[in-house]
Design a protein around this motif. Structure first.
Motif, PDB file in Angstrom:
ATOM      1  N   PHE A 114      39.821  44.706  39.187  1.00 56.68           N
ATOM      2  CA  PHE A 114      40.582  43.757  40.025  1.00 56.68           C
ATOM      3  C   PHE A 114      39.841  42.419  40.137  1.00 56.68           C
ATOM      4  O   PHE A 114      39.936  41.735  41.141  1.00 56.68           O
ATOM      5  N   LYS A 115      39.064  42.095  39.100  1.00 54.09           N
ATOM      6  CA  LYS A 115      38.379  40.776  39.083  1.00 54.09           C
ATOM      7  C   LYS A 115      39.396  39.699  38.729  1.00 54.09           C
ATOM      8  O   LYS A 115      40.307  39.928  37.924  1.00 54.09           O
ATOM      9  N   GLY A 116      39.238  38.534  39.318  1.00 47.92           N
ATOM     10  CA  GLY A 116      40.096  37.406  38.964  1.00 47.92           C
ATOM     11  C   GLY A 116      41.365  37.347  39.786  1.00 47.92           C
ATOM     12  O   GLY A 116      41.468  37.976  40.847  1.00 47.92           O
ATOM     13  N   LYS A 117      42.350  36.588  39.269  1.00 49.79           N
ATOM     14  CA  LYS A 117      43.571  36.322  40.044  1.00 49.79           C
ATOM     15  C   LYS A 117      44.714  37.275  39.712  1.00 49.79           C
ATOM     16  O   LYS A 117      45.623  37.487  40.496  1.00 49.79           O
ATOM     17  N   SER A 118      44.684  37.817  38.480  1.00 48.78           N
ATOM     18  CA  SER A 118      45.762  38.733  38.097  1.00 48.78           C
ATOM     19  C   SER A 118      45.288  39.646  36.966  1.00 48.78           C
ATOM     20  O   SER A 118      44.250  39.379  36.345  1.00 48.78           O
ATOM     21  N   GLY A 119      46.070  40.679  36.698  1.00 51.98           N
ATOM     22  CA  GLY A 119      45.693  41.598  35.622  1.00 51.98           C
ATOM     23  C   GLY A 119      46.637  42.790  35.578  1.00 51.98           C
ATOM     24  O   GLY A 119      47.605  42.860  36.333  1.00 51.98           O
ATOM     25  N   THR A 120      46.311  43.738  34.674  1.00 48.65           N
ATOM     26  CA  THR A 120      47.122  44.938  34.538  1.00 48.65           C
ATOM     27  C   THR A 120      46.205  46.139  34.715  1.00 48.65           C
ATOM     28  O   THR A 120      45.081  46.138  34.209  1.00 48.65           O
ATOM     29  N   VAL A 121      46.679  47.143  35.425  1.00 51.04           N
ATOM     30  CA  VAL A 121      45.817  48.303  35.681  1.00 51.04           C
ATOM     31  C   VAL A 121      46.662  49.578  35.723  1.00 51.04           C
ATOM     32  O   VAL A 121      47.823  49.554  36.142  1.00 51.04           O
ATOM     33  N   ASN A 122      46.049  50.675  35.247  1.00 51.23           N
ATOM     34  CA  ASN A 122      46.648  52.003  35.434  1.00 51.23           C
ATOM     35  C   ASN A 122      46.317  52.418  36.865  1.00 51.23           C
ATOM     36  O   ASN A 122      45.162  52.699  37.186  1.00 51.23           O
TER      37      ASN A 122
END
Ligand code: HEM
Length: 488
Positions: free
Chosen positions: A140-148
């Motif tokens: 969850f580093k940064g401003k956005s992303g994709t995670v399972n």
């Protein structure tokens, strides 16, 4: 033809199958609710199928829920079914490795520790764990992303449950060896172990080693708490209460039983709560509009500066509560509940008598998705729980609902004929319901403060269900796109 000709008219109809031992195991196992609904349409609420060579009689619907979950102790038995799985994982002398009357006392010890005062102390602990998790996690580093999202929710669940129910010393051990050991214990819960629980297979050896090691960790912690006399700081956790509990026969709960109950509690809570929180996140990603409504609900009812969450705040967030309720309606983690039959059981209003050679299967999820009670049942709509919603549940009032009974672990509703029973009913009803609600509502409220979710492709589709273990959960990878809220 043979199955039709030799059918005993006093027994429920049997689902057609080609092979005697396999029976319907594969079709049931692939998608239990679908199998049950399809056969309910053919045979009615009560029918039999072959599950791993065993004649398994299903009774769904509200009368079925009552018949099985409120079955008398002389008629139905739980420990006979589950002890092969649970005793090697939890350890001796607790839950299903003891007479039912002892389990009732053990449940009472655990339940009385879960007071409003305890919950008040848990909400800040859970909120802190959630915030710290998102600060530290590299995913969850940064401003956005994709995670399972599933493994993330599993970690948040175990950190919050261990910290609140078992104290900080145990929680800190999850950053070290305890997480892997619990993972090995988990392997003991795979359905294949209904048959192979005894076999000297690699995963069973790891399970046995983990059980001994984890039990020792708890027993050492109990001993050191006693030596330090430093129990007061932990007075809201369940271990503390068990260390000060005495059975009706005057015997204090022995340390090994406390240790084994600690394992049982974490395992019972872990799979059910982490499956539910994963489903909630998956549902919110499919409905970003509802996630936004949840955020606005907090701003409106708690204040624009979003103060630290307190136990009392949870009651001010009805949509936040409804999210949990609605998700448990559609995605209850325990889809099938089994009981052994101890003496022939006549099914009221029919000519059927269930013989002792059968196993009974209850699936309260079937009535929870029945259009008779829940209009447009497959739609995930938390707003239906608002009183005057167009599709509000028309829960038929169970005549015994108001009446309470004590099986030995505190008062519970006498009736089990409700269409909505995600926490079971009767003697074996869940003691963790309130805890799970506090835990899940706090986690959801904290996630909503921090993030906006959506599906990776922006659609509103929801991933399928994984039924491969005893607790159903989203199929993985359950990837979702996250974006930090401005200023979060
Ligand atoms: C029993 C569901 C969370 C501890 C049950 C049963 C259900 C259930 C359906 C009845 C099983 C049966 O009749 O055989 C859930 C769900 C949860 C949840 C949906 C979360 C969303 C928890 C938590 C704890 C817990 C957090 C512990 C703190 C127990 C215990 C039993 C039980 C000790 C009693 C088993 C027995 O008497 O045989 N739960 N549970 N559960 N649950 Fe939960």
């Amino acid at each position: 033809i043979q199955q039709l000709l030799f059918r005993n008219p006093n027994e429920p109809p049997v689902v057609f199958h080609l092979f005697p031992i396999i029976g319907s195991t594969i079709t049931y196992g692939m998608d239990p609710p679908r199998f049950l609904k399809e056969n309910r349409a053919k045979f009615g609420d009560c029918f039999t199928f072959i599950l791993l060579g065993k004649k398994t009689t299903v009774y769904v619907g509200t009368q079925g829920n009552e018949f099985i979950l409120n079955g008398k102790i002389r008629d139905v038995c739980t420990e006979e079914i589950y002890t092969v799985l649970t005793t090697p994982v939890f350890g001796k002398d607790v839950v299903y490795d003891c007479p039912n009357s002892k389990l009732m006392e053990q449940k009472k010890f655990m339940k009385i520790a879960l007071t409003t005062e305890a919950f008040r102390s848990y909400v800040p602990i859970i909120s802190d764990e959630v915030s710290t998790y998102f600060k530290k996690s590299t995913d969850f580093k940064g401003k956005s992303g994709t995670v399972n999202i599933c493994p993330k929710m599993a970690q948040i669940t175990i950190f919050t449950a261990s910290h609140t129910l078992q104290g900080k010393e145990i929680r800190d051990k999850f950053d070290e060896s305890l997480a892997d050991l619990y993972h090995d214990l988990d392997m003991g819960f795979s359905p294949i172990n209904f048959m192979l629980h005894w076999a000297p297979l690699p995963w069973n050896n790891r399970r046995d080693h983990a059980q001994r090691t984890v039990a020792k960790i708890y027993m050492d912690t109990i001993k050191s708490r006693r030596e330090r006399g430093a129990v007061e700081a932990n007075s809201q956790d369940i271990m503390y209460h068990l260390m000060n509990s005495t059975y009706k026969n005057g015997i204090k709960v022995p340390d090994h039983e406390i240790a084994h109950m600690m394992i049982a509690l974490l395992m019972a809570g872990q799979h059910s709560s982490s499956s539910t929180s994963s489903w909630i996140m998956v549902r919110l990603a499919a409905r970003p509009d509802i996630m936004e409504e949840l955020y606005q609900e907090q701003i409106k009812n708690l204040g624009a500066d979003l103060p630290p969450l307190a136990y009392e705040d949870l009651a001010k967030l009805p949509l936040n509560q409804a999210i949990v309720k609605e998700t448990l309606r559609l995605n209850a983690p325990i889809h099938s509940i089994l009981r052994a039959v101890k003496q022939p059981m006549p099914v009221p209003g029919t000519k059927f008598v269930i013989p002792t050679s059968h196993v009974l299967l209850s699936a309260p999820g079937i009535s929870a998705t029945d259009p008779q009670y829940f209009p447009n049942p497959d739609l995930w709509d938390p707003h239906r729980w608002e009183k005057d919603a167009v599709n509000a549940p028309s829960l038929v009032k169970d005549e015994n609902e108001e009446e309470k009974i004590d099986y030995g672990y505190g008062m519970v509703s006498k009736g089990a004929a409700s269409p909505y029973l995600p926490f079971g009913a009767g003697r074996h009803r869940c003691i963790g319901e309130q805890f799970a609600n506090v835990q899940l509502q706090t986690i959801v409220a904290m996630v909503v403060r921090e993030f906006k979710f959506r599906n990776v492709d922006g659609s509103d589709t929801v991933i399928g269900t994984d039924y491969a273990s005893l607790f159903s959960r989203p199929l993985e990878p359950a990837n979702i796109y996250w974006e930090r809220r401005d200023g979060a």
